[in-house]
Design an enzyme around this catalytic site. Structure first.
Site, PDB file in Angstrom:
ATOM      1  N   ARG A  51       0.801  -1.226   0.000  1.00 41.20           N
ATOM      2  CA  ARG A  51       0.000   0.000   0.000  1.00 41.20           C
ATOM      3  C   ARG A  51       0.833   1.275   0.000  1.00 41.20           C
ATOM      4  NH1 ARG A  51      -2.696  -3.968   1.537  1.00 41.20           N
ATOM      5  NH2 ARG A  51      -0.722  -4.505   2.484  1.00 41.20           N
ATOM      6  N   THR A  52       1.810   1.355   0.871  1.00 42.38           N
ATOM      7  CA  THR A  52       2.520   2.628   1.018  1.00 42.38           C
ATOM      8  C   THR A  52       3.250   2.976  -0.278  1.00 42.38           C
ATOM      9  OG1 THR A  52       2.773   2.099   3.347  1.00 42.38           O
ATOM     10  CG2 THR A  52       4.090   3.931   2.499  1.00 42.38           C
ATOM     11  N   LYS A  80      26.126  -4.319  -1.869  1.00 41.48           N
ATOM     12  CA  LYS A  80      27.599  -4.287  -2.053  1.00 41.48           C
ATOM     13  C   LYS A  80      28.276  -3.611  -0.877  1.00 41.48           C
ATOM     14  CE  LYS A  80      26.801  -3.435  -6.964  1.00 41.48           C
ATOM     15  NZ  LYS A  80      26.791  -2.295  -7.890  1.00 41.48           N
ATOM     16  N   ARG A 101      11.358   3.730   3.221  1.00 44.20           N
ATOM     17  CA  ARG A 101      11.017   2.775   4.294  1.00 44.20           C
ATOM     18  C   ARG A 101      12.270   1.979   4.613  1.00 44.20           C
ATOM     19  NH1 ARG A 101       5.856  -1.175   4.392  1.00 44.20           N
ATOM     20  NH2 ARG A 101       4.947   0.804   5.040  1.00 44.20           N
ATOM     21  N   HIS A 129       5.146   5.870  11.376  1.00 45.52           N
ATOM     22  CA  HIS A 129       4.654   5.749   9.995  1.00 45.52           C
ATOM     23  C   HIS A 129       3.698   6.922   9.784  1.00 45.52           C
ATOM     24  CE1 HIS A 129       3.482   4.120   6.251  1.00 45.52           C
ATOM     25  NE2 HIS A 129       3.109   2.897   6.593  1.00 45.52           N
TER      26      HIS A 129
HETATM   27  N1   CP Z   1      -0.128   0.077   5.813  1.00 47.22           N
HETATM   28  C1   CP Z   1       1.068  -0.234   5.257  1.00 47.22           C
HETATM   29  O1   CP Z   1       2.113   0.334   5.611  1.00 47.22           O
HETATM   30  O2   CP Z   1       0.988  -1.215   4.322  1.00 47.22           O
HETATM   31  P1   CP Z   1       2.209  -1.730   3.435  1.00 47.22           P
HETATM   32  O3   CP Z   1       3.184  -2.420   4.382  1.00 47.22           O
HETATM   33  O4   CP Z   1       1.610  -2.676   2.435  1.00 47.22           O
HETATM   34  O5   CP Z   1       2.864  -0.544   2.817  1.00 47.22           O
END
Ligand code: CP
Length: 303
Positions: A51-52, A80, A101, A129
């Site tokens: 999603r993110t 590397k 991320r 997040h």
């Molecule tokens: N909600 C969320 O962070 O989903 P993903 O891990 O799929 O990005």
């Protein structure tokens, strides 16, 4: 908000959060606008995501920008031995904004300190997040017509769930009453209870929700975060602690909405999906509009 990093939800004031939500409403009405022409957004995902990453990329594509990056760090020069610092300095030269991320708590803050373009934290370990929180706030306001004075149930892995930690902090600005429901091993960390104590906000801790679910305005269900456990036996003990089923929603408030940042594993049975109180897939859609708002504010294309 122009050029401002978004690393923790606390980086934004209440007014800034509300500005994001108002702008996201505008993008929901008109999601395709060529305002990112000539802009390059880098998405660096050192951890898996559906999603993110894809909602960021959808947001950029619908606004006419270009995406570079990787969804699997094994295809980057990190394998590397390249340092995060060198990766971020390099990608700063290729892009106008970095979305990252990473599994290590604090890595996003560090990246923002070495980058020469703004950085958005798309999740750093069990820490924060913030863009998820902004889409959660958008979803809560849209379904409740307010963010104020709500009974917020947060269920599942409250220890490792970064979405929980960001949401808890943001909802403190709106006088939420918190009901934390988790196995004892995954209870909300002390630092967050101290944060709420300091603000004089009410919270309750439970190990089950069956007897109290009738009080909930929002039920925010989370997955047990398998990838954060150092001991697989501990994960096995807690992984099926809660399963929300459709019949459990019988005596709940008419305004109740079930949210989940997703992905889900077993914690919401699929028989809940057709209940009008289930909102998690629309919540994920709201991520596109919310991220369009965040990107355009940081790039100074909206104010
Ligand atoms: N909600 C969320 O962070 O989903 P993903 O891990 O799929 O990005």
């Amino acid at each position: 908000m122009k050029n401002k990093n978004l690393i923790s939800i606390n980086d934004y004031s209440k007014e800034e959060m509300l500005r994001v939500l108002d702008l996201a409403e505008e993008f929901e009405k008109n999601p395709t606008q060529a305002i990112l022409n000539g802009k390059v957004i880098a998405t660096l995902f050192f951890e898996p995501s559906t999603r993110t990453r894809l909602s960021f990329e959808s947001a950029v594509n619908r606004l006419g920008g270009k995406i570079i990056g990787f969804s699997d760090s094994s295809s980057s020069s990190a394998t590397k031995g390249e340092s995060l610092k060198d990766t971020i300095k390099t990608v700063s030269n290729y892009s106008d904004l970095i979305v990252m991320r990473h599994p290590i708590e604090g890595s996003a803050r560090y990246a923002s300190e070495v980058a020469t373009v703004p950085v958005i934290n798309a999740g750093d370990g069990a820490n924060q997040h913030p863009t998820q929180t902004l889409l959660d706030l958008y979803s809560i306001r849209k379904t409740q017509d307010t963010l104020d004075n709500l009974n917020l149930f947060i269920v599942g892995d409250l220890k490792y769930g970064r979405t929980v930690h960001s949401l808890l902090m943001a909802m403190a600005l709106f006088n939420a009453t918190y009901y934390f429901i988790s196995p004892k091993e995954l209870s909300i960390p002390q630092e967050y209870k101290m944060f709420l104590d300091h603000l004089g906000l009410k919270y309750y801790e439970h190990t089950d929700f069956k007897d109290i679910i009738s009080e909930a305005d929002i039920m925010y269900v989370t997955r047990v975060q398998k990838e954060r456990f150092s001991d697989p036996i501990e994960y096995e003990k807690t992984k099926n602690a809660y399963v929300l089923r459709n019949r459990m929603l019988q005596n709940t408030k008419s305004n109740l909405k079930i949210l989940h940042p997703l992905p889900r594993v077993n914690e919401i049975n699929t028989d809940v999906d057709d209940n009008a109180k289930a909102y998690y897939f629309t919540q994920a859609l709201n991520g596109v509009y919310t991220r369009q708002a965040i990107i355009s504010l940081i790039l100074g294309l909206k104010n």
